[in-house]
Design a protein around this motif. Structure first.
Motif, PDB file in Angstrom:
ATOM      1  N   GLY A   1       1.073  -1.215  -0.037  1.00 11.73           N
ATOM      2  CA  GLY A   1       0.096  -0.187  -0.258  1.00 11.73           C
ATOM      3  C   GLY A   1       0.934   1.477  -0.348  1.00 11.73           C
ATOM      4  O   GLY A   1       1.821   0.726  -0.267  1.00 11.73           O
ATOM      5  N   ASN A   2       0.476   2.502  -0.046  1.00  6.86           N
ATOM      6  CA  ASN A   2       1.096   3.838  -0.178  1.00  6.86           C
ATOM      7  C   ASN A   2       2.032   3.979   1.118  1.00  6.86           C
ATOM      8  O   ASN A   2       2.845   4.291   0.931  1.00  6.86           O
ATOM      9  CB  ASN A   2      -0.056   4.785   0.241  1.00  6.86           C
ATOM     10  CG  ASN A   2       0.308   6.269   0.297  1.00  6.86           C
ATOM     11  OD1 ASN A   2       0.944   6.443  -0.517  1.00  6.86           O
ATOM     12  ND2 ASN A   2       0.275   7.105   1.372  1.00  6.86           N
ATOM     13  N   ASP A   3       1.407   3.061   2.359  1.00  6.32           N
ATOM     14  CA  ASP A   3       2.428   2.769   3.472  1.00  6.32           C
ATOM     15  C   ASP A   3       4.178   2.461   3.373  1.00  6.32           C
ATOM     16  O   ASP A   3       5.178   2.755   3.286  1.00  6.32           O
ATOM     17  CB  ASP A   3       2.444   2.824   4.787  1.00  6.32           C
ATOM     18  CG  ASP A   3       1.023   3.755   5.695  1.00  6.32           C
ATOM     19  OD1 ASP A   3       1.256   5.021   5.206  1.00  6.32           O
ATOM     20  OD2 ASP A   3       0.072   3.266   6.419  1.00  6.32           O
ATOM     21  N   ASP A   4       3.521   1.089   2.212  1.00  2.83           N
ATOM     22  CA  ASP A   4       4.824   0.552   2.294  1.00  2.83           C
ATOM     23  C   ASP A   4       5.512   0.943   0.894  1.00  2.83           C
ATOM     24  O   ASP A   4       6.832   0.593   1.238  1.00  2.83           O
ATOM     25  CB  ASP A   4       3.991  -1.052   1.727  1.00  2.83           C
ATOM     26  CG  ASP A   4       3.383  -2.223   2.150  1.00  2.83           C
ATOM     27  OD1 ASP A   4       4.102  -1.851   3.388  1.00  2.83           O
ATOM     28  OD2 ASP A   4       2.107  -2.144   2.477  1.00  2.83           O
ATOM     29  N   LEU A   5       4.298   1.838   0.276  1.00  2.00           N
ATOM     30  CA  LEU A   5       5.384   2.052  -0.953  1.00  2.00           C
ATOM     31  C   LEU A   5       6.483   3.544   0.053  1.00  2.00           C
ATOM     32  O   LEU A   5       7.220   3.222  -0.658  1.00  2.00           O
ATOM     33  CB  LEU A   5       4.369   3.280  -1.603  1.00  2.00           C
ATOM     34  CG  LEU A   5       5.357   4.270  -2.621  1.00  2.00           C
ATOM     35  CD1 LEU A   5       6.543   3.473  -3.573  1.00  2.00           C
ATOM     36  CD2 LEU A   5       3.922   5.059  -3.515  1.00  2.00           C
ATOM     37  N   ASN A   6       6.732   4.680   0.817  1.00  2.00           N
ATOM     38  CA  ASN A   6       7.354   4.984   1.704  1.00  2.00           C
ATOM     39  C   ASN A   6       7.789   5.022   2.325  1.00  2.00           C
ATOM     40  O   ASN A   6       8.835   5.317   2.896  1.00  2.00           O
ATOM     41  CB  ASN A   6       6.017   6.463   2.460  1.00  2.00           C
ATOM     42  CG  ASN A   6       5.164   7.088   1.320  1.00  2.00           C
ATOM     43  OD1 ASN A   6       5.670   7.942   0.231  1.00  2.00           O
ATOM     44  ND2 ASN A   6       3.944   6.930   0.934  1.00  2.00           N
ATOM     45  N   LYS A   7       7.930   4.181   2.611  1.00  2.00           N
ATOM     46  CA  LYS A   7       8.267   2.570   3.465  1.00  2.00           C
ATOM     47  C   LYS A   7       9.914   2.497   2.528  1.00  2.00           C
ATOM     48  O   LYS A   7      10.724   1.676   3.800  1.00  2.00           O
ATOM     49  CB  LYS A   7       8.586   1.940   4.602  1.00  2.00           C
ATOM     50  CG  LYS A   7       7.783   2.578   5.626  1.00  2.00           C
ATOM     51  CD  LYS A   7       6.578   2.032   6.551  1.00  2.00           C
ATOM     52  CE  LYS A   7       5.723   2.375   7.667  1.00  2.00           C
ATOM     53  NZ  LYS A   7       5.260   1.064   8.052  1.00  2.00           N
ATOM     54  N   LEU A   8       9.771   1.882   1.278  1.00  2.00           N
ATOM     55  CA  LEU A   8      10.720   1.660   0.845  1.00  2.00           C
ATOM     56  C   LEU A   8      12.482   1.881   1.132  1.00  2.00           C
ATOM     57  O   LEU A   8      12.012   3.438   0.909  1.00  2.00           O
ATOM     58  CB  LEU A   8      10.708   1.296  -0.005  1.00  2.00           C
ATOM     59  CG  LEU A   8       9.807   0.546  -1.592  1.00  2.00           C
ATOM     60  CD1 LEU A   8       9.166   0.765  -2.643  1.00  2.00           C
ATOM     61  CD2 LEU A   8       9.818  -0.937  -1.426  1.00  2.00           C
ATOM     62  N   ALA A   9      13.104   1.742   0.976  1.00  2.00           N
ATOM     63  CA  ALA A   9      14.693   1.859   1.405  1.00  2.00           C
ATOM     64  C   ALA A   9      14.955   2.708   0.368  1.00  2.00           C
ATOM     65  O   ALA A   9      14.490   1.622  -1.183  1.00  2.00           O
ATOM     66  CB  ALA A   9      16.361   0.782   1.433  1.00  2.00           C
TER      67      ALA A   9
END
Length: 459
Positions: free
Chosen positions: A95-103
């Motif tokens: 989701g959006n949070d996962d996208l923004n947590k990508l290294a």
């Protein structure tokens, strides 16, 4: 390539810059595909799309509400019930949070991959052309056929009979007696007394007027009646008469809900964090919505099946929450929320109702034909989100949305019964495994997270 990071409240955006060629948001050549599965009016979906476009990527967005035939496959690929779900070619990001947590280095690798590598054969599914919605339903266009009785009612409203009438110590404004209507029909329409009385019954049955004292039947007496548009209560869809022939309830509710979702989407900020309610209230599309909402006055609900009632009331509740925001302002607490009018407890409706606050379930439109599966999906999505449920298996703690506190009786009499209900309505996930571990331990603590009543208004 160089990597820069911009951090805001609850959101981290990693932006990639090609050396010697600064990113300005313009899309570059791209062999592969970035796919986002979303729903209309979803702020997190809009945020994800905006972030990806800032990276110069072309984004293929698929509205799951319009293409429900794809959702089973998407859930199989992702193991999730929430939106957005994002893929770089066939690589699932989340989701959006996962996208923004990508290294930064991982995001750089994925961006390079989707630019340089073509779409693989195992990429996520896209809609077939044959599954595009009919334009009329999508645009909220209803053909209004004027009711055969509307002209007669309009004539009666202009005849001077309607006025103030006293019953005891009370004065009822904009009212008339059954005898006055029958007399008018007899004199002005040339009907005999019996036919005039039967016509009065028809007009009441067709919901042009109601008894001011709650009587169910029309009476040729001093009993008082009032046109629906003269209702003294602050209903949002009164003040004018519904002149269309009664419309089918389920279709009307779906159309109103989709119209409001589209309006909401059009006035969401680019980052998906706020809504320009002022501009929405001045939109011609909102006026069209209000005109159609008037037709709810005369919808026939008594004969609806359970599934039809569920879909109707959920769609209308969700549409009118935004309607109420525009006309009356945002609610300040739980006492300004209203229960859906259903004869039996339906716990799953709590995850389908959108109250307009940031902590609410996702916005969706529901159909009678598939209501139970859709409600199940809504519950899974709500519990998958940390705003709905958080589990700490090490500490034996479960934190839940205030919804479970306010309506605890709908989910069980004890904390254990409530957690069992939650467990049975979770999709398979690490969170579900953690909750199973907590409950097997026998000793656990349940608490409720603060509910976010703050408005998402642009102002």
């Amino acid at each position: 390539m160089k990597t820069s990071s911009t951090t805001g409240p609850g959101l981290t955006i990693h932006a990639l810059e090609a050396e010697g060629s600064p990113m300005d948001g313009a899309e570059k050549s791209q062999m592969g595909r970035v796919t986002i599965y979303s729903v209309m009016g979803c702020p997190h979906c809009l945020q994800a799309k905006s972030c990806l476009q800032e990276l110069g990527l072309q984004v293929h967005e698929v509205d799951i509400n319009q293409h429900t035939e794809l959702w089973v496959r998407v859930k199989e690929l992702t193991g999730r019930s929430t939106v957005p779900q994002i893929f770089f070619n066939s690589v699932h990001i989340g989701g959006n949070d996962d996208l923004n947590k990508l290294a930064p280095e991982e995001l750089e690798r994925l961006v390079h991959q989707v630019r340089e590598e073509p779409v693989p054969s195992d990429s996520p599914p896209l809609p077939e052309e044959s599954h595009v919605e009919a334009p009329g339903k999508q645009d909220g266009e209803f053909k209004c056929e004027r009711d055969d009785w509307a002209d007669m009612v309009e004539e009666f409203k202009q005849c001077g009979v309607i006025g103030s009438h006293r019953k005891g110590l009370r004065v009822f404004r904009n009212s008339f007696t059954g005898a006055q209507l029958v007399n008018w029909l007899e004199k002005e329409k040339g009907l005999d007394r019996s036919k005039a009385f039967e016509t009065g019954k028809v007009l009441m049955d067709r919901k042009f007027f109601n008894s001011v004292m709650g009587k169910r039947e029309f009476e040729e007496s001093s009993a008082l009646f009032r046109m629906l548009e003269h209702d003294p209560h602050s209903a949002l869809n009164v003040r004018e008469m519904a002149t269309c022939s009664p419309l089918e309830a389920a279709e009307l509710s779906e159309t109103l809900r989709n119209m409001m979702l589209r309006l909401y989407s059009e006035h969401l900020s680019v980052d998906g964090k706020s809504v320009d309610y002022k501009a929405m209230s001045q939109s011609p599309s909102f006026e069209h919505y209000c005109e159609l909402a008037v037709q709810l006055q005369r919808v026939e609900l008594q004969a609806l099946r359970r599934e039809e009632k569920l879909a109707f009331f959920i769609n209308i509740y969700n549409a009118l929450v935004i309607h109420g925001n525009l006309r009356l302002g945002a609610p300040k607490n739980m006492w300004q929320r209203y229960r859906v009018a259903l004869p039996e407890v339906e716990p799953l409706i709590h995850f389908a109702l959108n109250c307009g606050a940031k902590g609410c379930p996702p916005i969706k439109t529901y159909t009678a034909e598939d209501i139970d599966r859709q409600l199940r999906m809504a519950a899974e999505a709500f519990l998958e989100n940390d705003e709905g449920c958080r589990v700490d298996a090490v500490k034996g703690e479960v934190k839940l949305s205030q919804i479970f506190k306010w309506y605890k009786g709908d989910f069980g009499d004890t904390d254990e019964e409530m957690l069992n209900w939650i467990l049975n309505h979770m999709s398979d996930s690490s969170k579900k495994s953690s909750l199973q571990t907590v409950m097997k331990g026998g000793s656990f603590k349940v608490s409720f997270m603060p509910y976010d009543w703050s408005s998402n208004s642009k102002d």
